[in-house]
Design an enzyme around this catalytic site. Structure first.
Site, PDB file in Angstrom:
ATOM      1  N   MET A   1      13.691 -11.344 -17.186  1.00  0.00           N
ATOM      2  CA  MET A   1      13.671 -10.160 -16.701  1.00  0.00           C
ATOM      3  C   MET A   1      13.693  -8.592 -16.546  1.00  0.00           C
ATOM      4  SD  MET A   1      16.749 -10.978 -13.195  1.00  0.00           S
ATOM      5  CE  MET A   1      16.933 -13.568 -13.459  1.00  0.00           C
TER       6      MET A   1
ATOM      7  N   SER B   1      19.806 -23.222 -17.114  1.00  0.00           N
ATOM      8  CA  SER B   1      19.798 -21.287 -17.076  1.00  0.00           C
ATOM      9  C   SER B   1      20.747 -20.466 -17.812  1.00  0.00           C
ATOM     10  CB  SER B   1      19.471 -20.858 -15.728  1.00  0.00           C
ATOM     11  OG  SER B   1      19.287 -19.476 -15.835  1.00  0.00           O
TER      12      SER B   1
ATOM     13  N   HIS C   1      10.806 -18.307 -18.494  1.00  0.00           N
ATOM     14  CA  HIS C   1      10.971 -17.762 -17.191  1.00  0.00           C
ATOM     15  C   HIS C   1      10.780 -16.593 -17.554  1.00  0.00           C
ATOM     16  CE1 HIS C   1      11.485 -17.930 -12.813  1.00  0.00           C
ATOM     17  NE2 HIS C   1      10.296 -17.491 -13.080  1.00  0.00           N
TER      18      HIS C   1
ATOM     19  N   MET D   1      10.387 -13.422 -15.291  1.00  0.00           N
ATOM     20  CA  MET D   1      10.167 -12.278 -14.293  1.00  0.00           C
ATOM     21  C   MET D   1       9.519 -11.548 -14.705  1.00  0.00           C
ATOM     22  SD  MET D   1      13.317 -14.292 -12.749  1.00  0.00           S
ATOM     23  CE  MET D   1      14.014 -14.963 -13.930  1.00  0.00           C
TER      24      MET D   1
ATOM     25  N   HIS E   1      16.338 -23.165 -20.088  1.00  0.00           N
ATOM     26  CA  HIS E   1      16.009 -22.075 -19.152  1.00  0.00           C
ATOM     27  C   HIS E   1      15.930 -20.946 -19.474  1.00  0.00           C
ATOM     28  CE1 HIS E   1      13.631 -22.029 -15.834  1.00  0.00           C
ATOM     29  NE2 HIS E   1      14.685 -20.814 -15.352  1.00  0.00           N
TER      30      HIS E   1
ATOM     31  N   ASP F   1      15.622 -16.877 -18.571  1.00  0.00           N
ATOM     32  CA  ASP F   1      15.400 -16.360 -17.083  1.00  0.00           C
ATOM     33  C   ASP F   1      15.232 -14.339 -18.108  1.00  0.00           C
ATOM     34  OD1 ASP F   1      14.880 -18.024 -15.520  1.00  0.00           O
ATOM     35  OD2 ASP F   1      17.068 -18.219 -15.318  1.00  0.00           O
TER      36      ASP F   1
ATOM     37  N   GLY G   1      15.815 -12.944  -9.523  1.00  0.00           N
ATOM     38  CA  GLY G   1      16.131 -11.567  -9.732  1.00  0.00           C
ATOM     39  C   GLY G   1      17.276 -12.191 -10.023  1.00  0.00           C
ATOM     40  N   PHE G   2      18.022 -13.327  -9.496  1.00  0.00           N
ATOM     41  CA  PHE G   2      19.379 -13.083  -9.600  1.00  0.00           C
ATOM     42  C   PHE G   2      20.235 -14.834  -9.261  1.00  0.00           C
ATOM     43  CE2 PHE G   2      18.403  -9.474  -7.339  1.00  0.00           C
ATOM     44  CZ  PHE G   2      19.554  -8.712  -8.255  1.00  0.00           C
ATOM     45  N   GLY G   3      21.322 -14.712 -10.086  1.00  0.00           N
ATOM     46  CA  GLY G   3      21.634 -15.985 -10.398  1.00  0.00           C
ATOM     47  C   GLY G   3      22.947 -16.198  -8.792  1.00  0.00           C
TER      48      GLY G   3
ATOM     49  N   ASP H   1      14.092 -24.177  -8.944  1.00  0.00           N
ATOM     50  CA  ASP H   1      14.836 -22.704  -9.276  1.00  0.00           C
ATOM     51  C   ASP H   1      15.592 -22.478  -8.665  1.00  0.00           C
ATOM     52  OD1 ASP H   1      15.797 -21.267 -11.368  1.00  0.00           O
ATOM     53  OD2 ASP H   1      13.762 -20.594 -11.943  1.00  0.00           O
ATOM     54  N   GLY H   2      16.777 -22.246  -8.467  1.00  0.00           N
ATOM     55  CA  GLY H   2      17.502 -21.473  -7.674  1.00  0.00           C
ATOM     56  C   GLY H   2      18.632 -22.104  -6.918  1.00  0.00           C
TER      57      GLY H   2
ATOM     58  N   MET I   1      10.095 -22.044  -6.961  1.00  0.00           N
ATOM     59  CA  MET I   1      11.659 -21.073  -6.855  1.00  0.00           C
ATOM     60  C   MET I   1      12.079 -21.809  -5.031  1.00  0.00           C
ATOM     61  SD  MET I   1      11.906 -19.179  -9.446  1.00  0.00           S
ATOM     62  CE  MET I   1      13.143 -18.258  -8.886  1.00  0.00           C
TER      63      MET I   1
ATOM     64  N   GLY J   1      21.505 -22.752 -13.231  1.00  0.00           N
ATOM     65  CA  GLY J   1      22.471 -21.520 -13.722  1.00  0.00           C
ATOM     66  C   GLY J   1      23.798 -21.861 -13.235  1.00  0.00           C
ATOM     67  N   SER J   2      24.742 -21.157 -11.682  1.00  0.00           N
ATOM     68  CA  SER J   2      26.057 -20.848 -12.272  1.00  0.00           C
ATOM     69  C   SER J   2      26.305 -22.749 -11.844  1.00  0.00           C
ATOM     70  CB  SER J   2      25.894 -20.245 -10.670  1.00  0.00           C
ATOM     71  OG  SER J   2      25.366 -21.129  -9.844  1.00  0.00           O
TER      72      SER J   2
END
Ligand code: DX5
Ligand code: ZN
Length: 253
Positions: free
Chosen positions: A67, A38, A96, A98, A63, A65, A172-174, A205-206, A167, A227-228
């Protein structure tokens, strides 16, 4: 039914001890686990370079994201980012959404180069229409469900999907913590997919990293968004991707 799913997922968790020695590997997808980095966690000043690194390290798709500050309490990126990435990578760009009104933006993202879309079940009064309008445009489509949304809401839409996204954090946040109570739901969605639409992918995801990836896969996921753990790693993208893949490798007995 529900308790059976919980027991099976719990067995999967036990089969993945924290010392990393997997004694029993179950539910591993036959054609391998797919990884979707991501870019939410990327350094935007070096976005093209980092996406290139992810591709060379074996990413299966990118991916994106999106938002809107309304559907989720954060603003991220829009179609211009997809348009910038399109010429520099051949990887599929998975979008994705959102956002509160996905129908208004599908065309713009397709024009920018999106290959597939994930839209949320939550807040969409006409989900079937959204899914069909994406399919009609020849793009792959997935539906995402948030941590508090039950698997059962997918029942009447599953036949029309290429992908379900469970999810594993609130969107909303990584860089959030993986919510472990989503594991039995992943297993329930896996059972629904096997029964109704075996070709459908099951993505999570997440909070996916080398510690949680195996748990999600053993619960029934086939695609990992991360992501991170990839773009935020001090060791670099390639080393982070290798670490993630090796956390999934069965230990030879
Ligand atoms: C969260 C996004 C995720 C996020 C994952 O709303 O949908 O894709 O970027 O980031 P990590 O892997 O850091 O949890
Ligand atoms: Zn996402």
């Amino acid at each position: 039914m529900q308790s059976e799913g919980i027991l099976r997922a719990a067995a999967s968790i036990r089969a993945w001890p924290s010392n990393g020695l997997a004694k029993q590997i179950s539910r591993r997808p036959k054609d391998g686990v797919k990884i979707a980095p991501s870019i939410l966690a990327a350094d935007f000043a070096r976005l093209g370079i980092q996406v290139g690194e992810a591709g060379r390290a074996g990413a299966d798709r990118i991916h994106v994201d999106v938002m809107d500050g309304h559907f989720v309490p954060n603003i991220s990126m829009g179609a211009p980012i997809v348009a910038s990435l399109r010429p520099i990578t051949q990887l599929p760009l998975e979008t994705h959404l959102m956002i509160s009104d996905p129908d208004f933006f599908i065309e713009e993202f397709i024009g920018a180069g999106s290959d597939s879309f994930i839209v949320h079940w939550e807040g969409n009064n006409n989900l079937h229409r959204t899914v069909q309008s994406i399919r009609r445009r020849g793009k792959r489509v997935g539906v995402a469900i948030n941590p508090a949304t039950p698997a059962g809401v997918l029942e009447e839409i599953l036949d029309d999907l290429d992908l379900v996204l469970v999810m594993t954090v609130n969107p909303g946040f990584g860089h959030q913590q993986f919510i472990h109570t989503t594991l039995p739901k992943i297993t329930r969605v896996r059972q629904m997919i096997e029964h109704r639409n075996p070709a459908c992918e099951l993505e999570v995801d997440g909070g996916i990293d080398a510690a949680t990836a195996g748990q999600a896969i053993d619960a029934g996921a086939t695609v990992l968004v991360t992501g991170s753990a990839v773009f935020g790693s001090a060791e670099g993208v390639a080393a982070a991707m290798n670490l993630l893949r090796s956390s999934l490798r069965p230990v030879e007995q």
